[in-house]
Design a protein around this motif. Structure first.
Motif, short mmCIF file in Angstrom:
data_model
loop_
_atom_site.label_atom_id
_atom_site.label_comp_id
_atom_site.label_asym_id
_atom_site.label_seq_id
_atom_site.Cartn_x
_atom_site.Cartn_y
_atom_site.Cartn_z
N GLY A 21 63.27 114.84 73.29
CA GLY A 21 63.93 115.64 74.32
C GLY A 21 62.97 116.09 75.40
O GLY A 21 63.34 116.20 76.57
N GLU A 22 61.72 116.32 75.02
CA GLU A 22 60.70 116.71 76.01
C GLU A 22 60.30 115.52 76.87
O GLU A 22 60.05 115.67 78.05
CB GLU A 22 59.47 117.27 75.29
N SER A 23 60.22 114.34 76.25
CA SER A 23 59.74 113.17 76.99
C SER A 23 60.84 112.50 77.80
O SER A 23 60.58 111.92 78.84
CB SER A 23 59.08 112.16 76.05
N GLU A 24 62.08 112.55 77.34
CA GLU A 24 63.19 111.92 78.06
C GLU A 24 64.47 112.71 77.83
O GLU A 24 65.27 112.36 76.97
CB GLU A 24 63.36 110.47 77.63
N PRO A 25 64.67 113.76 78.61
CA PRO A 25 65.88 114.57 78.43
C PRO A 25 67.14 113.74 78.63
O PRO A 25 67.18 112.87 79.48
CB PRO A 25 65.77 115.65 79.50
N THR A 26 68.13 114.00 77.79
CA THR A 26 69.42 113.32 77.91
C THR A 26 70.25 114.06 78.94
O THR A 26 70.45 115.27 78.82
CB THR A 26 70.15 113.33 76.55
N PRO A 27 70.76 113.34 79.97
CA PRO A 27 71.59 114.01 80.97
C PRO A 27 72.81 114.65 80.30
O PRO A 27 73.43 114.06 79.44
CB PRO A 27 72.04 112.87 81.90
N GLY A 28 73.10 115.88 80.71
CA GLY A 28 74.27 116.56 80.18
C GLY A 28 74.06 117.19 78.81
O GLY A 28 74.95 117.83 78.29
N GLN A 29 72.88 117.00 78.22
CA GLN A 29 72.63 117.64 76.93
C GLN A 29 71.28 118.34 76.97
O GLN A 29 70.25 117.75 76.70
CB GLN A 29 72.63 116.66 75.77
N PRO A 30 71.30 119.64 77.30
CA PRO A 30 70.04 120.37 77.28
C PRO A 30 69.54 120.49 75.85
O PRO A 30 70.33 120.56 74.92
CB PRO A 30 70.41 121.74 77.85
N GLN A 31 68.23 120.46 75.69
CA GLN A 31 67.65 120.64 74.36
C GLN A 31 67.88 122.09 73.95
O GLN A 31 67.43 123.00 74.63
CB GLN A 31 66.15 120.30 74.38
N PRO A 32 68.60 122.34 72.85
CA PRO A 32 68.88 123.72 72.46
C PRO A 32 67.61 124.45 72.05
O PRO A 32 66.76 123.90 71.38
CB PRO A 32 69.84 123.58 71.28
N ARG A 33 67.51 125.69 72.52
CA ARG A 33 66.36 126.52 72.16
C ARG A 33 66.81 127.94 71.91
O ARG A 33 67.78 128.40 72.49
CB ARG A 33 65.34 126.54 73.31
N SER A 34 66.06 128.63 71.09
CA SER A 34 66.31 130.05 70.89
C SER A 34 65.59 130.80 72.00
O SER A 34 64.63 130.31 72.55
CB SER A 34 65.77 130.50 69.53
#
Length: 192
Positions: A21-34
């Protein structure tokens, strides 16, 4: 040190998913974080996976001990050893953590019934495999997930969902199905 547990693979594959997710974010899907936490923190992993902090720490220790993870010299965090992880999943998973289809139930599709794998293989069977989940929209043969919180965790992370579905295809499939799932897993895991 205790032997490996099935949730160790869930934790390792979540770490792989965060890295991807850090190297290639998926469009429309943010990497979930607290709340602004380091995505690799035990607290964040607990929130995303539904596995206790104590068990995540123990899991990381087991993975480091077994060679499925290495410690990063700069950050001190565990990094999945993708080659070893891939080899273990393809060659040992079926024997260490076997899966047997169970009764028909409502759940989340897994193996080749998962949305991102659908159409890769035309199955001779009439039933799909599902992880039991009361809020699921599909009916199929139940398959016990690697950890009880998997159905909730995969709803927050499509990459993790694909990896865990591929693992189930390897655990449940015949030689051809397991081989196809293994190829797809290797392409994803070893692309770096």
């Amino acid at each position: 040190m205790d032997g490996m547990k099935s949730q160790d693979l869930v934790v390792l594959l979540k770490l792989v998913s965060i890295q991807e997710g850090e190297s290639e974010p998926t469009p429309g899907q943010p990497q979930p974080r607290s709340q602004g936490d380091d995505p690799y923190s035990v607290r964040n992993l607990e929130a995303l996976l539904g596995i206790s902090k104590t068990e995540i720490n123990a899991s990381i220790k087991r993975s480091l001990s077994s060679g499925l993870a290495t410690k990063d010299r700069n950050t001190g965090r565990a990094n999945p050893n993708r080659r070893n992880l891939n080899n273990f999943i393809i060659h040992g998973m079926k024997f260490v953590f076997p899966a047997k289809p169970g009764a028909m139930t409502r759940g989340i599709p897994t193996a080749f019934a998962a949305p991102m794998l659908k159409g890769l293989l035309v199955s001779g069977g009439e039933y799909i495999y599902v992880w039991p989940f009361a809020d699921g929209h599909n009916i199929g043969q139940s398959v016990t997930p690697l950890f009880r919180s998997v159905p909730e965790a995969v709803q927050k992370d499509d990459r993790l969902y694909e990896y865990l579905s591929l693992i189930d295809a390897i655990r449940l499939g015949n030689q051809r199905e397991a081989g196809l799932a293994g190829e797809r897993l290797s392409e994803s895991l070893l692309k770096k």
